[in-house]
Design a protein around this motif. Structure first.
Motif, PDB file in Angstrom:
ATOM      1  N   LYS A 142       0.831  -1.201   0.000  1.00  0.00           N
ATOM      2  CA  LYS A 142       0.000   0.000   0.000  1.00  0.00           C
ATOM      3  C   LYS A 142       0.872   1.261   0.000  1.00  0.00           C
ATOM      4  CE  LYS A 142      -3.745  -2.344   2.333  1.00  0.00           C
ATOM      5  NZ  LYS A 142      -4.236  -2.761   3.646  1.00  0.00           N
ATOM      6  N   ALA A 143       1.930   1.237   0.801  1.00  0.00           N
ATOM      7  CA  ALA A 143       2.834   2.393   0.854  1.00  0.00           C
ATOM      8  C   ALA A 143       3.485   2.607  -0.509  1.00  0.00           C
ATOM      9  CB  ALA A 143       3.889   2.178   1.927  1.00  0.00           C
ATOM     10  N   ARG A 144       3.845   1.496  -1.163  1.00  0.00           N
ATOM     11  CA  ARG A 144       4.452   1.601  -2.486  1.00  0.00           C
ATOM     12  C   ARG A 144       3.443   2.193  -3.478  1.00  0.00           C
ATOM     13  NH1 ARG A 144       5.820  -3.525  -2.897  1.00  0.00           N
ATOM     14  NH2 ARG A 144       7.525  -3.283  -1.430  1.00  0.00           N
ATOM     15  N   ALA A 145       2.193   1.788  -3.311  1.00  0.00           N
ATOM     16  CA  ALA A 145       1.160   2.262  -4.246  1.00  0.00           C
ATOM     17  C   ALA A 145       0.979   3.771  -4.174  1.00  0.00           C
ATOM     18  CB  ALA A 145      -0.165   1.570  -3.947  1.00  0.00           C
ATOM     19  N   ILE A 146       1.125   4.334  -2.977  1.00  0.00           N
ATOM     20  CA  ILE A 146       0.877   5.783  -2.905  1.00  0.00           C
ATOM     21  C   ILE A 146       2.162   6.613  -2.897  1.00  0.00           C
ATOM     22  CG2 ILE A 146      -1.378   5.536  -1.780  1.00  0.00           C
ATOM     23  CD1 ILE A 146      -0.083   6.524   0.800  1.00  0.00           C
ATOM     24  N   TYR A 147       3.285   6.040  -2.461  1.00  0.00           N
ATOM     25  CA  TYR A 147       4.496   6.855  -2.413  1.00  0.00           C
ATOM     26  C   TYR A 147       5.695   6.260  -3.134  1.00  0.00           C
ATOM     27  CZ  TYR A 147       2.270  10.238   0.548  1.00  0.00           C
ATOM     28  OH  TYR A 147       1.436  11.211   1.012  1.00  0.00           O
ATOM     29  N   GLY A 148       5.480   5.255  -3.939  1.00  0.00           N
ATOM     30  CA  GLY A 148       6.530   4.714  -4.794  1.00  0.00           C
ATOM     31  C   GLY A 148       7.818   4.435  -4.057  1.00  0.00           C
ATOM     32  N   ALA A 149       8.905   5.016  -4.576  1.00  0.00           N
ATOM     33  CA  ALA A 149      10.229   4.701  -4.045  1.00  0.00           C
ATOM     34  C   ALA A 149      10.427   5.157  -2.607  1.00  0.00           C
ATOM     35  CB  ALA A 149      11.294   5.337  -4.940  1.00  0.00           C
ATOM     36  N   ARG A 150       9.623   6.125  -2.156  1.00  0.00           N
ATOM     37  CA  ARG A 150       9.819   6.628  -0.786  1.00  0.00           C
ATOM     38  C   ARG A 150       9.013   5.834   0.228  1.00  0.00           C
ATOM     39  NH1 ARG A 150       9.912  13.033  -0.298  1.00  0.00           N
ATOM     40  NH2 ARG A 150      10.769  12.414   1.719  1.00  0.00           N
ATOM     41  N   ASN A 151       8.508   4.666  -0.165  1.00  0.00           N
ATOM     42  CA  ASN A 151       7.604   3.921   0.709  1.00  0.00           C
ATOM     43  C   ASN A 151       8.253   3.457   2.014  1.00  0.00           C
ATOM     44  OD1 ASN A 151       8.203   0.805   0.544  1.00  0.00           O
ATOM     45  ND2 ASN A 151       8.569   1.640  -1.475  1.00  0.00           N
ATOM     46  N   GLU A 152       9.573   3.191   1.999  1.00  0.00           N
ATOM     47  CA  GLU A 152      10.201   2.671   3.225  1.00  0.00           C
ATOM     48  C   GLU A 152      10.209   3.714   4.333  1.00  0.00           C
ATOM     49  OE1 GLU A 152      13.941   0.832   2.565  1.00  0.00           O
ATOM     50  OE2 GLU A 152      13.106  -0.604   1.132  1.00  0.00           O
ATOM     51  N   GLY A 169     -11.397  11.005  13.169  1.00  0.00           N
ATOM     52  CA  GLY A 169     -10.611  12.156  12.748  1.00  0.00           C
ATOM     53  C   GLY A 169     -10.464  12.281  11.250  1.00  0.00           C
ATOM     54  N   ILE A 170     -10.131  13.517  10.826  1.00  0.00           N
ATOM     55  CA  ILE A 170      -9.802  13.770   9.420  1.00  0.00           C
ATOM     56  C   ILE A 170      -8.285  13.845   9.317  1.00  0.00           C
ATOM     57  CG2 ILE A 170      -9.902  15.481   7.560  1.00  0.00           C
ATOM     58  CD1 ILE A 170     -12.713  16.240   8.613  1.00  0.00           C
ATOM     59  N   LEU A 171      -7.763  13.029   8.431  1.00  0.00           N
ATOM     60  CA  LEU A 171      -6.316  12.954   8.196  1.00  0.00           C
ATOM     61  C   LEU A 171      -5.996  13.870   7.014  1.00  0.00           C
ATOM     62  CD1 LEU A 171      -3.645  11.095   8.555  1.00  0.00           C
ATOM     63  CD2 LEU A 171      -4.650   9.738   6.726  1.00  0.00           C
ATOM     64  N   PHE A 172      -4.972  14.716   7.153  1.00  0.00           N
ATOM     65  CA  PHE A 172      -4.589  15.561   6.021  1.00  0.00           C
ATOM     66  C   PHE A 172      -3.119  15.921   6.114  1.00  0.00           C
ATOM     67  CE2 PHE A 172      -4.753  19.853   8.094  1.00  0.00           C
ATOM     68  CZ  PHE A 172      -5.320  19.484   9.301  1.00  0.00           C
ATOM     69  N   ASN A 173      -2.622  16.536   5.031  1.00  0.00           N
ATOM     70  CA  ASN A 173      -1.198  16.899   4.968  1.00  0.00           C
ATOM     71  C   ASN A 173      -0.302  15.670   5.115  1.00  0.00           C
ATOM     72  OD1 ASN A 173       0.468  19.192   4.544  1.00  0.00           O
ATOM     73  ND2 ASN A 173       1.127  19.123   6.682  1.00  0.00           N
ATOM     74  N   VAL A 174      -0.730  14.546   4.545  1.00  0.00           N
ATOM     75  CA  VAL A 174       0.057  13.298   4.652  1.00  0.00           C
ATOM     76  C   VAL A 174       1.242  13.386   3.684  1.00  0.00           C
ATOM     77  CG1 VAL A 174       0.024  10.787   4.495  1.00  0.00           C
ATOM     78  CG2 VAL A 174      -2.044  12.016   5.176  1.00  0.00           C
ATOM     79  N   LYS A 175       2.432  13.316   4.248  1.00  0.00           N
ATOM     80  CA  LYS A 175       3.660  13.495   3.469  1.00  0.00           C
ATOM     81  C   LYS A 175       4.275  12.138   3.109  1.00  0.00           C
ATOM     82  CE  LYS A 175       3.698  18.014   4.080  1.00  0.00           C
ATOM     83  NZ  LYS A 175       3.381  18.914   2.968  1.00  0.00           N
ATOM     84  N   PRO A 176       5.135  12.125   2.113  1.00  0.00           N
ATOM     85  CA  PRO A 176       5.780  10.858   1.747  1.00  0.00           C
ATOM     86  C   PRO A 176       6.590  10.241   2.885  1.00  0.00           C
ATOM     87  CG  PRO A 176       6.084  12.480   0.011  1.00  0.00           C
ATOM     88  CD  PRO A 176       5.484  13.218   1.173  1.00  0.00           C
ATOM     89  N   ASN A 177       7.044  11.046   3.843  1.00  0.00           N
ATOM     90  CA  ASN A 177       7.824  10.468   4.956  1.00  0.00           C
ATOM     91  C   ASN A 177       6.922   9.988   6.097  1.00  0.00           C
ATOM     92  OD1 ASN A 177       6.938  12.771   6.203  1.00  0.00           O
ATOM     93  ND2 ASN A 177       8.973  13.490   6.829  1.00  0.00           N
TER      94      ASN A 177
END
Lengths: 239, 213
Positions: free
Chosen positions: A82-92, A136-144
């Motif tokens: 799932k992390a790979r699906a939304i943030y590609g190479a930065r998923n780790e 809660g509402i989740l927002f400003n979700v960053k690749p890190n």
């Protein structure tokens, strides 16, 4: 066959008027769960932490965070994919942060790549939770994996803005008053973001105002805490 | 007599038991959860002296298993705190209000110790609030979820709110029990299952039995 021919100057004028108007019209994304399958993980949201399933509430389908399955330190199944699906190479990097926040179930909404300005609202119904009853509402979700959330907690009866940065959760601001809500009743949580100005509403009552340190930019979704059992519906983003 | 009947049912032996039409199945998931919550197998409480004091103040002995929590509590039946309780209650209040103090959780005083705190909180709503907050913060590994649920119901009623789990009953002058005001009874069993309480219908059945109906 007669054709209508517009002079080029008239066409240019028409476009000049029409384009700014259409640019000003807010775009609304309402996530419908109608085509989801009850008992399965949602397709419109990516559960990153916690047990998120589609449930039936009467004739409607809703997104249910099932805190009964909550265990300390356990992200949702298939987190890496799932992390790979939304943030590609930065998923780790994302996964490391998310694991640090394993007390806090989150599900990222698909189809909203970069929310910067506008409103996000969601309806919720608290059903239970021994430790917490949080929606809660989740927002400003960053690749890190950093993010912000405005949440209501039924064990505290308040709306609060929290930041999650580098594996550390920080309290930012509490709503102006406590609002006891009954379990098993539907309510609406909404945030409004304009530049660095953030407002939080519960059932259309303005309870929270805050100036953020920087403008919002990132993915969005829903948030909860530990063993909360909460149903969500009508997740809507207006930009 | 009715109180004695409730006490009898509450202390149902860990085997199948039937009281009138109320079937108490000690092999059910909720009963297993409660046994697990109250188990002290392999536990090594770090403060044995405090544990002994708590058990003594609460009138509990670790020679017998803790009775199943069947979710039938009647306002006023817990009784007022006795003189022997008061020093322990004062100690708990002080601990709860001291920032950074070590709250006596399961690791510190064992399951019997935390259940003793719950029993003392039943008798004194002043300490109940502080105890509930600490028990919720400690989490399910350190406080029995079933104790947290029943105490939360009790405290909510004391604060003028509705209960959540349906464990609290009111006694009429004629001795009949009725469920104290409750939120969202439609999802009661969802919450009760998570807390390790028996199904709602069992508590209602036992309350009717205790009412002589």
């Amino acid at each position: 066959m007669p054709t209508m021919r517009l002079p080029i100057r008239s066409l240019a004028l028409l476009l000049a008027v029409a384009l700014p108007l259409s640019a000003q019209k807010p775009a609304t994304l309402h996530i419908s769960l109608d085509k989801e399958v009850a008992g399965r993980e949602p397709k419109q949201f990516l559960p990153m932490v916690g047990s998120w399933v589609i449930a039936k509430e009467g004739a409607r389908k809703v997104l249910f965070i099932d805190g009964r399955a909550w265990k300390r330190g356990q992200p949702a199944g298939g987190l890496a994919d799932k992390a790979r699906a939304i943030y590609g190479a930065r998923n780790e990097e994302f996964i490391e942060s998310i694991k640090a926040f394993a007390y806090f179930p989150i599900a990222v909404a698909k189809g909203v790549d970069d929310f910067r300005d506008g409103d996000i609202s969601v309806r919720f119904q608290m059903l239970g939770g021994s430790l917490d009853r949080c929606a809660g509402i989740l927002f400003n979700v960053k690749p890190n994996g950093d993010y912000l959330t405005v949440r209501f907690n039924g064990t505290e009866d308040n709306v609060v803005l929290w930041t999650f940065n580098n594996g550390t959760r920080k309290f930012v601001k509490r709503g102006t008053e406590n609002v006891p809500l009954e379990l098993g009743t539907w309510h609406t949580l909404r945030i409004s973001v304009h530049g660095t100005q953030l407002q939080g509403f519960l059932d259309d009552r303005l309870l929270l105002e805050h100036t953020l340190t920087e403008p919002v930019s990132g993915k969005v979704g829903v948030w909860s805490k530990t063993d909360s059992m909460v149903e969500f519906s009508d997740f809507t983003v207006t930009r | 007599m009715k109180r004695a009947l409730i006490a009898l049912v509450m202390a149902a032996t860990p085997a199948f038991a039937q009281r009138g039409m109320c079937r108490v199945d000690s092999s059910a998931a909720w009963a297993k959860r409660q046994r697990s919550m109250y188990s002290e197998l392999g536990a090594a409480p770090t403060d044995s002296a405090l544990r002994r004091s708590l058990l003594r103040a609460a009138g509990l002995t670790d020679l017998h298993p803790i009775a199943f929590e069947l979710g039938v509590h009647v306002a006023g039946d817990a009784g007022a705190p006795s003189a022997s309780d008061s020093s322990m209650v004062a100690q708990l209040v002080k601990l709860a209000s001291t920032r950074g103090s070590t709250w006596p959780t399961r690791s510190v005083v064992g399951s019997y110790g935390t259940h003793s705190i719950w029993r003392l909180a039943q008798r004194d709503t002043a300490v109940g609030r502080a105890v509930l907050k600490r028990m919720m913060e400690a989490g399910p590994d350190e406080s029995a979820a079933v104790d947290v649920a029943t105490l939360e119901d009790r405290m909510r009623l004391a604060w003028g709110r509705k209960q959540l789990y349906g464990t609290q009953f009111l006694r009429s002058p004629e001795g009949r029990l009725s469920l104290a005001p409750m939120e969202d009874s439609a999802h009661a069993d969802l919450r009760r299952g998570e807390a390790g309480l028996p199904p709602f219908r069992l508590s209602l059945c036992l309350s009717k039995l205790a009412s002589g109906r």
